[in-house]
Design an enzyme around this catalytic site. Structure first.
Site, PDB file in Angstrom:
ATOM      1  N   GLY A 247      41.248  84.841 -39.044  1.00  0.00           N
ATOM      2  CA  GLY A 247      39.999  84.121 -38.897  1.00  0.00           C
ATOM      3  C   GLY A 247      40.060  82.620 -39.034  1.00  0.00           C
ATOM      4  N   GLU A 284      46.517  88.597 -40.523  1.00  0.00           N
ATOM      5  CA  GLU A 284      46.307  88.912 -39.108  1.00  0.00           C
ATOM      6  C   GLU A 284      45.758  87.705 -38.345  1.00  0.00           C
ATOM      7  OE1 GLU A 284      43.489  91.986 -39.581  1.00  0.00           O
ATOM      8  OE2 GLU A 284      44.781  93.186 -40.858  1.00  0.00           O
ATOM      9  N   PRO A 285      46.509  86.613 -38.242  1.00  0.00           N
ATOM     10  CA  PRO A 285      46.006  85.450 -37.484  1.00  0.00           C
ATOM     11  C   PRO A 285      46.045  85.708 -35.989  1.00  0.00           C
ATOM     12  CG  PRO A 285      48.266  85.066 -38.176  1.00  0.00           C
ATOM     13  CD  PRO A 285      47.848  86.381 -38.774  1.00  0.00           C
ATOM     14  N   ARG A 287      43.510  83.489 -33.208  1.00  0.00           N
ATOM     15  CA  ARG A 287      43.107  82.227 -32.596  1.00  0.00           C
ATOM     16  C   ARG A 287      43.956  81.049 -33.091  1.00  0.00           C
ATOM     17  NH1 ARG A 287      37.706  81.078 -31.228  1.00  0.00           N
ATOM     18  NH2 ARG A 287      37.095  82.797 -32.587  1.00  0.00           N
ATOM     19  N   ARG A 323      33.727  82.098 -23.238  1.00  0.00           N
ATOM     20  CA  ARG A 323      33.276  81.655 -24.559  1.00  0.00           C
ATOM     21  C   ARG A 323      32.017  80.777 -24.512  1.00  0.00           C
ATOM     22  NH1 ARG A 323      35.679  78.617 -27.526  1.00  0.00           N
ATOM     23  NH2 ARG A 323      35.069  79.566 -29.514  1.00  0.00           N
ATOM     24  N   TYR A 327      29.112  82.353 -26.656  1.00  0.00           N
ATOM     25  CA  TYR A 327      28.952  81.768 -27.990  1.00  0.00           C
ATOM     26  C   TYR A 327      28.401  80.343 -27.973  1.00  0.00           C
ATOM     27  CZ  TYR A 327      32.561  85.363 -28.892  1.00  0.00           C
ATOM     28  OH  TYR A 327      33.283  86.531 -28.955  1.00  0.00           O
ATOM     29  N   CYS A 353      26.986  83.556 -10.005  1.00  0.00           N
ATOM     30  CA  CYS A 353      25.526  83.538  -9.818  1.00  0.00           C
ATOM     31  C   CYS A 353      24.791  83.893 -11.100  1.00  0.00           C
ATOM     32  CB  CYS A 353      25.131  84.479  -8.690  1.00  0.00           C
ATOM     33  SG  CYS A 353      25.643  83.868  -7.082  1.00  0.00           S
ATOM     34  N   GLU A 354      24.917  83.048 -12.097  1.00  0.00           N
ATOM     35  CA  GLU A 354      24.214  83.140 -13.376  1.00  0.00           C
ATOM     36  C   GLU A 354      23.964  81.720 -13.866  1.00  0.00           C
ATOM     37  OE1 GLU A 354      23.325  85.849 -15.130  1.00  0.00           O
ATOM     38  OE2 GLU A 354      24.418  87.441 -14.076  1.00  0.00           O
ATOM     39  N   TYR A 381      40.819  84.094 -26.580  1.00  0.00           N
ATOM     40  CA  TYR A 381      39.530  84.673 -26.184  1.00  0.00           C
ATOM     41  C   TYR A 381      39.003  84.101 -24.872  1.00  0.00           C
ATOM     42  CZ  TYR A 381      39.847  86.375 -30.917  1.00  0.00           C
ATOM     43  OH  TYR A 381      40.307  86.979 -32.067  1.00  0.00           O
TER      44      TYR A 381
END
Length: 426
Positions: A247, A284-285, A287, A323, A327, A353-354, A381
């Site tokens: 994290g 558990e890295p 990112r 992302r 986010y 088309c968004e 990600y």
């Protein structure tokens, strides 16, 4: 030219009027591969890993790369050769680890929805540990293990109810999150696990979220986990390893996460003060190992002035770089070959088309159609979350090692996007 600040990315810099990764001009990569294309720096990944290794010197720690951040086989191969294990969340990720040369005994299987088939496959391969996330999963894993005549090594993922102070979508350690066993019921759940003949309790796990930029949430979570370890062991259940998850954030836009070695200096000070400093640890890295190692190169298709907004339309989209849409995430965007003169305030958007298909809002850029832009901090990600929305083939990927460029994923063709689909006979 005067090079703009490129935070957290020492392996990406302007050399003269060319943005380079290690010893390679990114304009050459775009010209040779087409766009969009992801480029990753091997040196950047190994430098990020080395910071953790410095922090763990003299300690018993197994680093398990959280491969959901970026699961390309070549990326996994780099970390496997460096001695890492892997944190997985699906049978597909398990298959990728094996294809990349990872060792089953160094695999941790996390995730809230493991199926019986996935459990069976992982047990038959002899993975290192299951991070169990509910009492129901505990019972099912026991049944599967007994059916195979095996004991499943387990740790419970405990939810410490600690606020990681990050985006709510990537917060995982609060009471309202779907992950883990509640701190208040963890001891009772461990006692049940110890009674089940198909399970072997080996550890405890805690993961509170992603893109964490302060040490305080880690310290708070560590206190709660260590309190629980003391209670569990007092009840006669030994805990052989403590897994503190991952994290740790990266610098996207002036973010100031602690360096991995400095963070762990603080964490080990607490562990030592409480008498746990020489335990076996797992982390558990994800990112923090790959995020700033990658860029996405994209061509400017059109410049579109408007009454309220000016738009820079590029050939990368939300299916390539999800992302920002998911986010509201910030990625720095730079011209690969800057032009002289003042820029224009634009929104950088894709062709999907968004209205949510945007990559960067309110950016000052001096670019024209045909120029190449680099979207930074795209190693985590992005490609792993990419899709075929609007029947867009997924981008190519390259790994840069010094002056060498290795193609590590071919560009997906349109025909490949509908392989496996079938017309209905009239």
């Amino acid at each position: 030219m005067t090079a703009p600040n490129i935070p957290g990315q020492p392996h990406i810099a302007y050399q003269g009027n060319n943005l380079c990764m290690e010893g390679v001009k990114l304009s050459d990569v775009a010209a040779q591969m087409g766009t969009p294309v992801f480029a990753y720096s091997k040196a950047s990944m190994l430098s990020a890993l080395a910071a953790y290794q410095r922090g763990f010197e003299g300690r018993k720690v197994q680093i398990c790369y959280a491969m959901k951040a970026n699961s390309n086989l070549a990326v996994l191969q780099i970390f496997a050769k460096a001695g890492c294990g892997f944190d997985i969340v699906s049978a597909g990720e398990l298959a990728r680890v094996l294809a990349a040369g990872g060792e089953p005994s160094k695999i941790i299987f996390s995730g809230v929805g493991k199926t019986r088939a996935e459990m069976k496959q992982a047990l038959e391969l002899g993975i290192g540990c299951f991070n169990v996330e509910s009492e129901a999963e505990l019972e099912v894993l026991n049944e599967v293990a007994l059916s195979l005549g095996k004991k499943a090594p387990v740790s419970l993922r405990v939810n410490p109810n600690v606020d990681p102070k990050t985006h709510p979508y990537i917060s995982t350690g609060l009471k309202g999150n779907k992950f883990g066993v509640a701190h208040e019921s963890a001891l009772q759940t461990y006692q049940r696990a110890a009674q089940l003949l198909g399970l072997a309790v080996v550890g405890i796990d805690c993961h509170i979220g992603s893109q964490i930029t302060e040490a305080t949430p880690y310290l708070d979570a560590m206190d709660r986990v260590l309190d629980l370890v003391a209670d569990i062991e007092a009840a006669g259940i030994p805990i052989h390893h403590i897994d503190f998850g991952g994290g740790l954030g990266i610098d996207y836009n002036g973010d100031t996460p602690p360096a991995a070695d400095q963070l762990w200096k603080q964490l080990f000070a607490k562990l030592d003060s409480r008498g746990y400093g020489q335990r076996q640890f797992m982390i558990e890295p994800g990112r923090s190992l790959v995020g700033n190692a990658g860029v996405c190169l994209s061509e400017v298709v059109f410049m579109k002035p408007g009454e309220q907004k000016n738009f820079c339309i590029i050939d990368a989209a939300m299916n390539d770089l999800p992302r920002p849409a998911m986010y509201q995430a910030f990625h720095q965007i730079l011209p690969v070959t800057p032009r002289a003169g003042e820029g224009t305030l634009v929104d950088v958007v894709g062709p999907v088309c968004e209205s949510g298909d945007w990559i960067g809002r309110d950016r000052t850029l001096n670019v024209q159609a045909g120029d190449t832009l680099a979207v930074l901090s795209a190693g985590a990600y992005c490609m792993s979350m990419s899709s075929n929305y609007n029947t867009r083939g997924r981008a190519a990927e390259v790994l840069i090692d010094g002056t060498e460029v290795h193609v590590i994923r071919d560009r997906e063709t349109v025909a490949q996007t509908f392989v496996g689909e079938h017309l209905v006979k009239a």
